[in-house]
Design a protein around this motif. Structure first.
Motif, PDB file in Angstrom:
ATOM      1  N   SER A 278      60.185  -3.678   5.301  1.00  0.00           N
ATOM      2  CA  SER A 278      61.390  -2.970   5.726  1.00  0.00           C
ATOM      3  C   SER A 278      61.970  -3.573   7.006  1.00  0.00           C
ATOM      4  N   PRO A 279      63.274  -3.857   7.019  1.00  0.00           N
ATOM      5  CA  PRO A 279      63.901  -4.346   8.254  1.00  0.00           C
ATOM      6  C   PRO A 279      63.719  -3.387   9.424  1.00  0.00           C
ATOM      7  N   ASP A 280      63.699  -2.063   9.150  1.00  0.00           N
ATOM      8  CA  ASP A 280      63.479  -1.099  10.239  1.00  0.00           C
ATOM      9  C   ASP A 280      62.144  -1.354  10.933  1.00  0.00           C
ATOM     10  N   LEU A 281      61.114  -1.615  10.146  1.00  0.00           N
ATOM     11  CA  LEU A 281      59.793  -1.883  10.719  1.00  0.00           C
ATOM     12  C   LEU A 281      59.805  -3.175  11.514  1.00  0.00           C
ATOM     13  N   TRP A 282      60.367  -4.231  10.934  1.00  0.00           N
ATOM     14  CA  TRP A 282      60.271  -5.538  11.572  1.00  0.00           C
ATOM     15  C   TRP A 282      61.233  -5.694  12.749  1.00  0.00           C
ATOM     16  N   LYS A 283      62.366  -5.042  12.703  1.00  0.00           N
ATOM     17  CA  LYS A 283      63.239  -5.039  13.888  1.00  0.00           C
ATOM     18  C   LYS A 283      62.527  -4.382  15.060  1.00  0.00           C
ATOM     19  N   THR A 284      61.798  -3.326  14.757  1.00  0.00           N
ATOM     20  CA  THR A 284      61.033  -2.639  15.799  1.00  0.00           C
ATOM     21  C   THR A 284      59.915  -3.530  16.324  1.00  0.00           C
ATOM     22  N   ILE A 285      59.204  -4.186  15.415  1.00  0.00           N
ATOM     23  CA  ILE A 285      58.144  -5.116  15.821  1.00  0.00           C
ATOM     24  C   ILE A 285      58.706  -6.224  16.703  1.00  0.00           C
ATOM     25  N   ARG A 286      59.886  -6.696  16.342  1.00  0.00           N
ATOM     26  CA  ARG A 286      60.505  -7.775  17.128  1.00  0.00           C
ATOM     27  C   ARG A 286      60.804  -7.312  18.562  1.00  0.00           C
ATOM     28  N   VAL A 287      61.388  -6.117  18.686  1.00  0.00           N
ATOM     29  CA  VAL A 287      61.717  -5.587  20.015  1.00  0.00           C
ATOM     30  C   VAL A 287      60.461  -5.499  20.877  1.00  0.00           C
ATOM     31  N   TRP A 288      59.415  -4.913  20.332  1.00  0.00           N
ATOM     32  CA  TRP A 288      58.205  -4.706  21.129  1.00  0.00           C
ATOM     33  C   TRP A 288      57.448  -6.012  21.366  1.00  0.00           C
ATOM     34  N   SER A 289      57.459  -6.914  20.399  1.00  0.00           N
ATOM     35  CA  SER A 289      56.799  -8.214  20.589  1.00  0.00           C
ATOM     36  C   SER A 289      57.478  -8.985  21.719  1.00  0.00           C
ATOM     37  N   THR A 290      58.795  -8.948  21.734  1.00  0.00           N
ATOM     38  CA  THR A 290      59.538  -9.651  22.787  1.00  0.00           C
ATOM     39  C   THR A 290      59.227  -9.062  24.161  1.00  0.00           C
ATOM     40  N   GLN A 291      59.160  -7.751  24.242  1.00  0.00           N
ATOM     41  CA  GLN A 291      58.870  -7.114  25.523  1.00  0.00           C
ATOM     42  C   GLN A 291      57.457  -7.438  26.003  1.00  0.00           C
ATOM     43  N   ILE A 292      56.510  -7.454  25.099  1.00  0.00           N
ATOM     44  CA  ILE A 292      55.129  -7.779  25.479  1.00  0.00           C
ATOM     45  C   ILE A 292      55.017  -9.228  25.928  1.00  0.00           C
ATOM     46  N   ALA A 293      55.708 -10.111  25.229  1.00  0.00           N
ATOM     47  CA  ALA A 293      55.670 -11.528  25.609  1.00  0.00           C
ATOM     48  C   ALA A 293      56.253 -11.743  27.007  1.00  0.00           C
ATOM     49  N   GLU A 294      57.298 -10.983  27.343  1.00  0.00           N
ATOM     50  CA  GLU A 294      57.955 -11.147  28.636  1.00  0.00           C
ATOM     51  C   GLU A 294      57.207 -10.453  29.768  1.00  0.00           C
ATOM     52  N   ASN A 295      56.535  -9.373  29.470  1.00  0.00           N
ATOM     53  CA  ASN A 295      55.857  -8.610  30.522  1.00  0.00           C
ATOM     54  C   ASN A 295      54.606  -7.962  29.948  1.00  0.00           C
ATOM     55  N   PRO A 296      53.578  -8.765  29.643  1.00  0.00           N
ATOM     56  CA  PRO A 296      52.416  -8.242  28.927  1.00  0.00           C
ATOM     57  C   PRO A 296      51.660  -7.144  29.661  1.00  0.00           C
ATOM     58  N   ASN A 297      51.551  -7.240  30.981  1.00  0.00           N
ATOM     59  CA  ASN A 297      50.740  -6.271  31.719  1.00  0.00           C
ATOM     60  C   ASN A 297      51.343  -4.872  31.733  1.00  0.00           C
ATOM     61  N   ARG A 298      52.659  -4.799  31.596  1.00  0.00           N
ATOM     62  CA  ARG A 298      53.327  -3.502  31.708  1.00  0.00           C
ATOM     63  C   ARG A 298      53.065  -2.615  30.504  1.00  0.00           C
ATOM     64  N   PHE A 299      52.666  -3.188  29.382  1.00  0.00           N
ATOM     65  CA  PHE A 299      52.583  -2.413  28.154  1.00  0.00           C
ATOM     66  C   PHE A 299      51.155  -2.128  27.693  1.00  0.00           C
ATOM     67  N   ASN A 300      50.189  -2.347  28.585  1.00  0.00           N
ATOM     68  CA  ASN A 300      48.796  -2.107  28.196  1.00  0.00           C
ATOM     69  C   ASN A 300      48.534  -0.644  27.837  1.00  0.00           C
ATOM     70  N   GLU A 301      49.200   0.273  28.544  1.00  0.00           N
ATOM     71  CA  GLU A 301      48.940   1.698  28.336  1.00  0.00           C
ATOM     72  C   GLU A 301      50.139   2.433  27.741  1.00  0.00           C
ATOM     73  N   VAL A 302      51.174   1.711  27.359  1.00  0.00           N
ATOM     74  CA  VAL A 302      52.399   2.351  26.861  1.00  0.00           C
ATOM     75  C   VAL A 302      52.270   2.670  25.376  1.00  0.00           C
ATOM     76  N   ILE A 303      52.630   3.883  25.005  1.00  0.00           N
ATOM     77  CA  ILE A 303      52.664   4.272  23.598  1.00  0.00           C
ATOM     78  C   ILE A 303      53.979   3.783  22.992  1.00  0.00           C
ATOM     79  N   LEU A 304      53.907   3.186  21.814  1.00  0.00           N
ATOM     80  CA  LEU A 304      55.065   2.652  21.114  1.00  0.00           C
ATOM     81  C   LEU A 304      55.274   3.474  19.843  1.00  0.00           C
TER      82      LEU A 304
END
Length: 400
Positions: free
Chosen positions: A73-99
């Motif tokens: 589903s594009p809905d699933l993968w668009k979401t994965i893309r958003v969060w993957s990009t954020q983790i790649a840019e700032n990995p330490n900030r998302f260690n405890e964040v619920i997605l």
């Protein structure tokens, strides 16, 4: 037609984000008033605590009830893309964040989304392996940017990402969320429908200011709590909400002929143009406010009748004083207009009579006097009945 449908879907999706954000914040402030929220900044919706994100939400709304959240589903993968990009840019900030992915679609059994739900079937290992497999093997051009973003993460980052994702499927649509909001607040007021409509109106204004700001900002949960307290006070036994707080000036042409009798009254006492426009604005605001209260059951016709009887009583006292001051000899036209203007000035500036003890806005009493003057129950010129009585008959004939 397809383009129009797509545009409608996108518009409803944005409105859904705003309404759902209110629904979630209402739930969260029950346990934590210090929670903060942002929209379209860190994510569709994000919750923060002391400046740090604690939960990011992607919201997917579909008008069609047949939509499904599948492995591709594009809905699933668009979401994965958003969060993957954020983790790649700032990995330490998302260690405890619920997605959290919230969608009106249903996730079929034995699919990636179904393994990422918060229930007994959750299986992060299966979800991770299938995500990797699909990203490596699928030929979907639509999803390719998302596949690339996900595969660019390290193995540890992929594991961390999947461990933080929670899918909430079959979520209420935009209409049903309104009902959910009503359920959240139904015990907060004798008039939960009125509280909800006013709370949502305030919320949309707050969100617009939030989105239009040039600086990063959040909406604080305590702001929502304070607004609820204010609305509870307004909807209490001693008060009423003020839905038309802005001072208004209007031309008499904006009123129907039958609504201009009070204007003729004011012309008899030679009221100036600006004050006349303000008077028309007070009339309109009072009429609209009283109508809204009645339609919502916040006030009863008997209460308005008692209020008007009190206003008429106060007017009569001052009108008789004016007549005594005139003496036995009828003054000339200019003097009668002056006396009428003095009488009107007294009511306009000194006779603030609240309809309920805690209701503080004075336009209602001024506007209510104009409503009474429109029916010739009160007047300002010493000869208002003799000069304008025929207008009532004309208005009755027009209605019949």
């Amino acid at each position: 037609m397809s383009d129009q449908f797509s545009a409608s879907e996108h518009l409803v999706g944005y409105l859904y984000q705003i309404r759902y954000a209110l629904f979630i914040l209402l739930k969260k402030i029950r346990d934590e008033s210090g929670i903060e929220l942002s929209i379209e900044q860190l994510d569709d919706v994000a919750f923060e605590r002391q400046g740090e994100p604690i939960e990011l939400l992607q919201l997917k709304h579909h008008i069609s009830k047949k939509a499904a959240l599948t492995d591709s589903s594009p809905d699933l993968w668009k979401t994965i893309r958003v969060w993957s990009t954020q983790i790649a840019e700032n990995p330490n900030r998302f260690n405890e964040v619920i997605l959290t992915l919230i969608t009106t679609s249903k996730a079929p059994e034995l699919t990636i989304p179904s393994w990422l739900k918060r229930d007994e079937h959750r299986d992060e290992t299966k979800a991770l392996n299938n995500l990797i497999s699909i990203a490596n093997k699928s030929n979907s051009k639509t999803n390719k940017p998302a596949y690339d973003a996900f595969l660019s993460l390290s193995d540890q980052q992929k594991i961390m990402l999947v461990s933080r994702i929670y899918v909430i499927d079959g979520s209420p649509n935009i209409r049903d969320v309104e009902s959910k909001i009503a359920q959240e607040i139904h015990l907060l007021s004798r008039f939960p429908g009125s509280l909800k409509s006013r709370l949502e109106g305030w919320w949309f204004k707050i969100v617009i200011d939030h989105l239009m700001s040039d600086e990063y900002n959040t909406i604080k949960g305590v702001e929502l709590q304070r607004k609820i307290y204010d609305l509870q006070d307004e909807l209490g036994k001693e008060n009423l909400p003020n839905d038309f707080p802005e001072i208004l000036e209007m031309d008499e042409e904006e009123l129907s002929e039958n609504e201009r009798i009070f204007v003729h009254q004011l012309r008899l006492i030679l009221l100036g143009k600006t004050r006349l426009r303000i008077a028309v604005g007070d009339y309109y605001r009072a009429f609209q406010q009283r109508t809204k209260w009645l339609s919502e059951g916040l006030i009863y016709p008997g209460e308005l009748e008692r209020y008007e009887s009190y206003l008429v009583g106060e007017w009569r006292r001052q009108f008789e004083i004016m007549k005594e001051d005139m003496g036995d000899t009828l003054p000339n036209q200019d003097r009668m207009a002056e006396l009428g203007k003095n009488l009107f000035r007294w009511f306009e500036t000194n006779n603030f009579t609240p309809i309920r003890p805690s209701y503080i806005d004075s336009y209602l009493s001024r506007g209510s006097y104009h409503l009474l003057a429109n029916r010739l129950r009160v007047g300002w010129h010493p000869e208002f009945l003799e000069r304008l009585g025929h207008l009532i008959a004309q208005a009755a004939n027009q209605v019949s």
